[in-house]
Design a protein around this motif. Structure first.
Motif, short mmCIF file in Angstrom:
data_model
loop_
_atom_site.label_atom_id
_atom_site.label_comp_id
_atom_site.label_asym_id
_atom_site.label_seq_id
_atom_site.Cartn_x
_atom_site.Cartn_y
_atom_site.Cartn_z
N GLN A 8 0.84 -1.21 0.00
CA GLN A 8 0.00 0.00 0.00
C GLN A 8 0.87 1.25 0.00
O GLN A 8 0.61 2.20 -0.74
N LEU A 9 1.87 1.25 0.86
CA LEU A 9 2.73 2.44 0.98
C LEU A 9 3.57 2.66 -0.27
O LEU A 9 3.72 3.81 -0.73
N PHE A 30 13.61 10.88 -0.25
CA PHE A 30 12.18 11.16 -0.14
C PHE A 30 11.34 10.09 -0.84
O PHE A 30 10.24 9.77 -0.39
N THR A 31 11.85 9.53 -1.91
CA THR A 31 11.07 8.56 -2.69
C THR A 31 11.46 7.10 -2.42
O THR A 31 10.94 6.21 -3.08
N MET A 32 12.34 6.86 -1.44
CA MET A 32 12.71 5.48 -1.12
C MET A 32 11.51 4.69 -0.64
O MET A 32 10.56 5.24 -0.09
N GLU A 33 11.59 3.38 -0.82
CA GLU A 33 10.48 2.51 -0.46
C GLU A 33 10.27 2.45 1.05
O GLU A 33 11.18 2.75 1.84
N ALA A 34 9.06 2.07 1.41
CA ALA A 34 8.71 1.87 2.82
C ALA A 34 9.64 0.84 3.43
O ALA A 34 9.95 -0.18 2.81
N ARG A 40 6.58 7.72 2.97
CA ARG A 40 5.34 7.11 2.48
C ARG A 40 4.39 6.82 3.65
O ARG A 40 3.17 7.03 3.54
N LEU A 41 4.93 6.36 4.75
CA LEU A 41 4.11 6.09 5.93
C LEU A 41 3.49 7.39 6.45
O LEU A 41 2.31 7.44 6.79
N ASP A 170 9.42 -1.98 9.91
CA ASP A 170 9.39 -2.70 8.64
C ASP A 170 8.71 -1.91 7.52
O ASP A 170 8.97 -2.16 6.34
N ILE A 171 7.89 -0.91 7.87
CA ILE A 171 7.24 -0.08 6.85
C ILE A 171 7.58 1.40 7.03
O ILE A 171 7.04 2.26 6.33
N GLY A 172 8.47 1.69 7.97
CA GLY A 172 8.85 3.08 8.25
C GLY A 172 10.30 3.34 7.91
O GLY A 172 10.76 3.02 6.82
N HIS A 173 11.02 3.88 8.87
CA HIS A 173 12.42 4.25 8.68
C HIS A 173 13.33 3.11 9.13
O HIS A 173 13.08 2.48 10.16
#
Length: 183
Positions: A8-9, A30-34, A40-41, A170-173
């Motif tokens: 989703q992110l 800024f555009t790196m994956e979650a 994105r989160l 896992d979905i953040g930093h």
């Protein structure tokens, strides 16, 4: 609020906002994956807020987090506090930067916020002061803490939190993203 999936992110099109960031080195972060970066989160969490709510960020640095928060939901006001203005991006009309000395930000802004993002010195001191204040005023909302696994001080801070919390690294930093729910 439920934890979003990495899929989703990663579907969020943050590259649309790259032209608003001045420094070319910063655009790739800024555009790196979650799971590598948290932008994105932050965008997603802001998008979940009802119209008219407010967000507070403590620790602006270049302004990229406030950029994600503000564009995540243009119907909310986002106020960001830092000790100096190093913002290198164009913020939308719903985002406000304020200078504040360490620990001297407007606590009334915290009390009025529905979502708070804390990304400061990462020694656990200001982070704990935020937790203590929010408990004292019986605040309701969500706080996101950046870098909860960065160093022993932040690990100790994170482990000591007695309010409902979840580790969303896992979905953040990559260095740790902690979400604390004040129900």
């Amino acid at each position: 609020m439920n934890k979003p999936t990495k899929e989703q992110l990663n579907a969020i099109r943050l590259e649309l906002f790259e032209p608003l960031i001045s420094e070319s080195w910063a655009k790739k972060y800024f555009t790196m994956e979650a799971g590598k970066e948290h932008y994105r989160l932050l965008y997603h969490l802001a998008a979940q807020l009802p119209d008219g709510k407010s967000i507070v960020e403590l620790g602006t640095f270049k302004g990229h987090s406030v950029l994600a928060l503000a564009y995540g939901n243009l119907t909310v006001n986002v106020t960001t506090f830092d000790i100096e203005n190093l913002v290198d991006c164009e913020l939308p009309a719903n985002a406000y930067f304020e200078l504040a000395t360490v620990g001297k930000f407007k606590k009334t802004a915290l009390k009025a916020a529905s979502l708070i993002f804390v990304d400061t010195f990462h020694d656990g001191t200001l982070e704990q002061a935020v937790i203590d204040y929010l408990i004292s005023v019986k605040w309701k909302g969500i706080v996101i803490f950046d870098d909860i696994h960065l160093n022993p001080e932040m690990e100790a801070f994170w482990n000591a939190i007695e309010v409902r919390k979840e580790d969303w690294t896992d979905i953040g930093h990559w260095s740790g993203t902690g979400v604390v729910f004040f129900d």
